[in-house]
Design an enzyme around this catalytic site. Structure first.
Site, PDB file in Angstrom:
ATOM      1  N   ASP A 130      -0.026  -0.551  -2.609  1.00 11.85           N
ATOM      2  CA  ASP A 130       1.636  -1.002  -1.602  1.00 11.85           C
ATOM      3  C   ASP A 130       2.522  -1.543  -3.132  1.00 11.85           C
ATOM      4  O   ASP A 130       1.522  -1.658  -4.008  1.00 11.85           O
ATOM      5  CB  ASP A 130       1.688  -1.816  -0.194  1.00 11.85           C
ATOM      6  CG  ASP A 130       2.695  -2.646   0.012  1.00 11.85           C
ATOM      7  OD1 ASP A 130       3.569  -2.565  -0.081  1.00 11.85           O
ATOM      8  OD2 ASP A 130       3.319  -4.207  -0.534  1.00 11.85           O
ATOM      9  N   ASP A 166       5.748  -3.914  -3.581  1.00 14.40           N
ATOM     10  CA  ASP A 166       5.908  -5.328  -3.660  1.00 14.40           C
ATOM     11  C   ASP A 166       4.571  -6.003  -3.233  1.00 14.40           C
ATOM     12  O   ASP A 166       5.081  -5.501  -1.430  1.00 14.40           O
ATOM     13  CB  ASP A 166       7.330  -5.520  -2.983  1.00 14.40           C
ATOM     14  CG  ASP A 166       8.162  -4.799  -3.479  1.00 14.40           C
ATOM     15  OD1 ASP A 166       9.323  -4.823  -4.050  1.00 14.40           O
ATOM     16  OD2 ASP A 166       8.525  -3.706  -2.542  1.00 14.40           O
ATOM     17  N   ASP A 215      -0.591  -6.000   0.949  1.00 11.72           N
ATOM     18  CA  ASP A 215      -0.746  -7.615   1.200  1.00 11.72           C
ATOM     19  C   ASP A 215      -0.074  -7.925   2.634  1.00 11.72           C
ATOM     20  O   ASP A 215       0.561  -8.833   2.875  1.00 11.72           O
ATOM     21  CB  ASP A 215       0.411  -8.051  -0.272  1.00 11.72           C
ATOM     22  CG  ASP A 215       1.246  -8.313   0.241  1.00 11.72           C
ATOM     23  OD1 ASP A 215       2.254  -6.731   0.072  1.00 11.72           O
ATOM     24  OD2 ASP A 215       1.766  -8.654  -0.068  1.00 11.72           O
TER      25      ASP A 215
END
Length: 214
Positions: free
Chosen positions: A7, A9, A166
């Site tokens: 991922d 960001d 996250d």
């Protein structure tokens, strides 16, 4: 493992300072004080929807949401390459992946018009095997479509891929694609998140820890 997908960001790159700065510029435009970075950071992985919620208490069902979202994205475009940086230890993790002869790529829900300028600004485009944005497939994460598209472009079997994110949607997408998954605990998790319940194959406190799963 043949490859690692990240991922963007909150996992590969710390973009929260610029996301938050754009939000505070918008708040100032509307006569509001700046919010502290610590208040904004847990919402940084949730895009403009999460940021407008913390910044203005707005939800997508509110009448002013789309206009405020457009205003926010215009401001973010102006500052998004201000100070994005790899998370501490991520440079070593990427080097470790490459030294093992493995490939890596990026799969994000961020629209391509934001993803590519940042990836190119940081020089990551020449190293990544694929860079897939949320609008490159009909459905973004938690659908597995963008992850499967990355595998198609890299010509690899999803079952030989480790995906790291996250947010719960990252783990949901990775599992649906048949990949191994890790939660990046160093990312933008909120106090109310319970990553141990997301069903990932593991959780890592530092980027270098991912190397043990390869």
């Amino acid at each position: 493992m043949q490859a690692v997908l990240f991922d963007f960001d909150g996992t590969l790159v710390d973009t929260a300072p610029d996301l938050g700065y754009a939000l505070n510029l918008q708040r100032a435009r509307h006569g509001l004080e700046f919010l502290p970075d610590a208040a904004i950071r847990p919402y940084a992985s949730h895009g403009s929807r999460g940021l407008l919620e913390i910044g203005f208490g707005l939800l997508p069902t509110d009448a002013s949401f789309e206009a405020m979202r457009s205003e926010y994205l215009d401001l973010y475009t102006q500052v998004m390459t201000r100070q994005p940086v790899l998370f501490d230890g991520m440079a070593d993790a990427l080097e470790g992946i490459e030294q093992r002869g493995l490939r890596w790529g990026i799969v994000t829900n961020k629209p391509r018009r934001f993803t590519m300028p940042m990836v190119e600004h940081m020089g990551l485009d020449v190293r990544a095997g694929a860079v897939i944005s949320g609008d490159d497939a009909p459905q973004p994460k938690p659908s597995p479509q963008t992850l499967l598209l990355a595998c198609e472009r890299m010509q690899i079997d999803p079952q030989t891929v480790l995906y790291i994110g996250d947010a719960e949607r990252d783990i949901q997408a990775g599992k649906a694609a048949g990949m191994k998954t890790l939660v990046a605990l160093f990312g933008y998790l909120a106090a109310t998140d319970n990553p141990q319940a997301w069903g990932a194959d593991g959780c890592i406190q530092q980027p270098q820890e991912l190397l043990a799963y390869l």
